[in-house]
Design a protein around this motif. Structure first.
Motif, short mmCIF file in Angstrom:
data_model
loop_
_atom_site.label_atom_id
_atom_site.label_comp_id
_atom_site.label_asym_id
_atom_site.label_seq_id
_atom_site.Cartn_x
_atom_site.Cartn_y
_atom_site.Cartn_z
N SER A 65 -1.72 1.17 -4.79
CA SER A 65 -1.00 -0.06 -4.48
C SER A 65 0.21 -0.16 -5.40
CB SER A 65 -1.91 -1.28 -4.67
OG SER A 65 -1.21 -2.46 -4.38
N TYR A 94 3.46 -1.54 12.08
CA TYR A 94 2.67 -2.34 11.15
C TYR A 94 3.23 -3.75 11.11
CZ TYR A 94 6.68 -1.75 8.11
OH TYR A 94 7.95 -1.76 7.61
N SER A 101 -3.16 5.25 7.82
CA SER A 101 -3.18 6.43 6.96
C SER A 101 -3.89 6.12 5.64
CB SER A 101 -1.74 6.87 6.68
OG SER A 101 -1.72 7.98 5.82
N TRP A 161 9.46 2.99 7.76
CA TRP A 161 8.80 3.19 6.48
C TRP A 161 9.79 3.79 5.50
CZ3 TRP A 161 3.46 2.24 5.92
CH2 TRP A 161 2.80 1.91 7.11
N ILE A 199 -4.77 5.40 1.91
CA ILE A 199 -4.06 4.65 0.88
C ILE A 199 -4.17 5.42 -0.43
CG2 ILE A 199 -3.97 2.51 -0.44
CD1 ILE A 199 -5.09 1.10 2.07
N ASN A 211 0.84 -1.20 0.00
CA ASN A 211 0.00 0.00 0.00
C ASN A 211 0.88 1.24 0.00
OD1 ASN A 211 -2.52 -1.26 0.02
ND2 ASN A 211 -2.48 -1.51 2.22
N HIS A 212 0.56 2.17 -0.88
CA HIS A 212 1.23 3.47 -0.95
C HIS A 212 0.41 4.40 -0.07
CE1 HIS A 212 2.36 7.17 -3.51
NE2 HIS A 212 3.35 6.91 -2.69
N ARG A 213 0.91 4.72 1.13
CA ARG A 213 0.14 5.47 2.11
C ARG A 213 0.57 6.93 2.17
NH1 ARG A 213 -3.17 2.40 5.13
NH2 ARG A 213 -2.83 0.16 5.08
N GLY A 273 5.81 3.57 1.98
CA GLY A 273 5.64 2.13 1.83
C GLY A 273 6.30 1.42 2.98
#
Length: 138
Positions: free
Chosen positions: A85, A104, A80, A114, A82, A71-73, A126
Motif C-alpha cells: 500500500s 476500477y 491483480s 493506471w 497487491i 494499492n500497489h498492484r 497504482g
C-alpha cells in the motif's frame, strides 16, 4: 425562402455531426484534475524536429504522489495481486505516462488508466485517478 431553409438544415446537420464526434471522444474518460504525463519511465528528448548529436539527448524521469492510500498492484488490473500500500502524499518514482488496463473505481473516479509505480523495491501499478501531483524529476 427555400435557400434559407436549406442552409439552416445544413447548419443544423453540421452542428449535430460535430457534437456527435466530441461526445465519442476518448478524452471524456480522462479525469479533469489528473496531470498528463508525456512518455515512458525514462524518456529521451531532443529539440523538436531536429537531428541532434547523442550528447544533446536528455534523460527524464518522473514522480507522483496520490491523494489517498493506493494499492500497489502487480498488473494494471483491479483484481491483480497487491504488492503493498502506497501511503497518501508519499512521493514515488513513476512512469512518465499512464497505461491502459482494467477498469476500477477509486478516489471517487472510475477509470481504466493506471500509472507504473516503483515502491518498496518493485515496479507495479497504482490507480491513475488517485494521482494528486505529478512532475518530471529530471
Amino acid at each position: 425562402m427555400v435557400m434559407k431553409k436549406l442552409f439552416t438544415a445544413i447548419g443544423v446537420a453540421a452542428a449535430a455531426f460535430a457534437l456527435s464526434l466530441s461526445a465519442a471522444s476518448p478524452a471524456a474518460a480522462v479525469p479533469a484534475q489528473a496531470p498528463t504525463p508525456v512518455k515512458s519511465r525514462i524518456e529521451s528528448t531532443t529539440a523538436a524536429d531536429t537531428v541532434a548529436p547523442a550528447s544533446a539527448v536528455e534523460q527524464r524521469t518522473c514522480r507522483a504522489r496520490f491523494s489517498e492510500n493506493v494499492n500497489h498492484r502487480l498488473r494494471a488490473e483491479a483484481g491483480s495481486a497487491i504488492l503493498g500500500s502506497i501511503p497518501a502524499g508519499a512521493w514515488v518514482q513513476t512512469s512518465c505516462t499512464r497505461v491502459a488496463g482494467g477498469e476500477y473505481t477509486a478516489c471517487g473516479l472510475s477509470s481504466d488508466f493506471w500509472m507504473e509505480v516503483y515502491w518498496n523495491g518493485n515496479w507495479g501499478h497504482g490507480a491513475w485517478g488517485c494521482v494528486k501531483d505529478w512532475e518530471f524529476t529530471s
